[in-house]
Design an enzyme around this catalytic site. Sequence first.
Site, PDB file in Angstrom:
ATOM      1  N   LYS A 328       0.849  -1.119  -0.189  1.00  0.00           N
ATOM      2  CA  LYS A 328       0.086  -0.037   0.149  1.00  0.00           C
ATOM      3  C   LYS A 328       0.890   1.253   0.138  1.00  0.00           C
ATOM      4  O   LYS A 328       0.612   2.405  -0.616  1.00  0.00           O
ATOM      5  CB  LYS A 328      -0.901  -0.076   1.175  1.00  0.00           C
ATOM      6  CG  LYS A 328      -1.846  -1.058   1.318  1.00  0.00           C
ATOM      7  CD  LYS A 328      -3.082  -1.190   2.399  1.00  0.00           C
ATOM      8  CE  LYS A 328      -3.836  -2.286   2.455  1.00  0.00           C
ATOM      9  NZ  LYS A 328      -3.174  -3.775   2.569  1.00  0.00           N
ATOM     10  N   CYS A 440      -7.483  -6.446   7.117  1.00  0.00           N
ATOM     11  CA  CYS A 440      -7.780  -7.376   6.285  1.00  0.00           C
ATOM     12  C   CYS A 440      -8.555  -8.518   7.021  1.00  0.00           C
ATOM     13  O   CYS A 440      -8.106  -9.946   7.291  1.00  0.00           O
ATOM     14  CB  CYS A 440      -6.449  -8.055   5.590  1.00  0.00           C
ATOM     15  SG  CYS A 440      -6.800  -9.142   4.254  1.00  0.00           S
TER      16      CYS A 440
END
Length: 507
Positions: A328, A440
């Site tokens: 990311k 997640c």
Amino acid sequence: MSADGSRGGGQSHRGRGKGSGQRPRGGAGGQGTRRDGAQGRRSPQGSGQNKRPQPQAPRPDARSVALAVMTAVRERSAYANLALPAELRRARLDARDAALATELTYGTLRAQGLLDRIIALAASRSVDEIDPPVLDLVRLGAYQLLFTRIGAHAAVDTTVEAARTEGLGRAAGFVNAVLRKIAARTTEEWIDALREAVADPIARMAIGTAHPEWIARAFAESLGSAAGELPELLAADDARPRVHLAARPGAITGEELALVTGGREGRLSPYAVHLDSGDPGSLDAVREGMAAVQDEGSQLVALAAAGAPVLGKDGGRWLDLCAGPGGKAVLLGALAEIEGASLTAVEVSEHRAGLVREATNDLPVTVHTADGRKPGLEPGFDRVLLDAPCSGLGALRRRPEARWRKTAGDVPELVSLQRALLDSALDLVRPGGVVLYATCSPHLSETVSVVREAGRRADVESLDVQEVLAGICVEPIEGLGTGPWAQLWPHRHGTDAMFMAALRRLA
């Protein structure tokens, strides 16, 4: 280990030689030299025509590669998605055998809990009583019998032969007997036999899709009123996922990446490309740093962090508070470069911080090795991404061994860490700035509970992250939950089960 494969107090039987009960090769001394007649002197190795040829190790094949990865996962807690590529490079298998090795490795690890239940029935004993290397072999053989089109005769014979190759020959009879008993029933018949002893409907679904019951129950709770979708979710979570690539903003577009890789553009992230198969590491775009492997849901997290509305001018100070291993951070750093901003990345692990530095070395990213709870940074960031450490229940399909490593008892400690990190993120962002919280995992304790707790602060308001995503996604996106947060799902969106919420700091 006894001859029937059960645990024993004897020495290990991994490999021939020491502890195997076999005479060492290379003479009575077992040193690879020979005695020279009456003199009893040792002749050096390679000393002429009397040298015995040394046996060559069997050439690696798909099953030996799978077994090597399973051993690494069991003995060293290795990650299969890292260990398998290394084993494939070492073995130098052709494309067909590499594909088989991948299927056997990920499939066996993913189905391990279900396989263990079946093995226990077939062996009439708990798997805890079976020597671990022997159990790995039986799992590998059972997976071939129950979940592939490999013939029963070939699956049993190759597994028994592998027992001998691996120095486990004394357990060959046990392996043969158990696998032949497993081969006597179909997969559906074994699952039905296991379900007969279970009355709870969620537990029955968990058995059929190789999930621990506590994870299936956590999924059902997160689905809420849509819990009727649980069978579809569990099936999608048990399926092998496609490879997702992320085009690097400013280097290549998603359309261009799809053209050069032969993939398909994603329907959510404008930078996503989907591949059905193949080794993404061999692609020129990946090798040259123009693209990277990244789930489309993870891409949306970074895009939302860059696109959520701030009050006042964006001064270009962006922060990734838990940046390792850097996926990311690369996407966010590339977007920052386009916007004239800079990104500060924090990672508590020095090794993972090094990975972030390597991945972002040509981007406006500064990496600090620090604890995100007290990173020692000057507050006043315009945007903060907190991709918090979590149970990872949303990415089980990409980490096949993870579902059997984790327990419900792991969650409370993670929740405590997540809350502390989110408090830190809110202290670091400026008034009017935005914190994008993501995990997640769909577990309610790690998602909605953490965000609601932070929302009790007088200086915090929740933004509708679904509106943010509506302005980002290529196609309209639905099924994200009631909001203002968003929950992605494998069966609805084809992504990992990413959760995200946007919080704005008030003056």
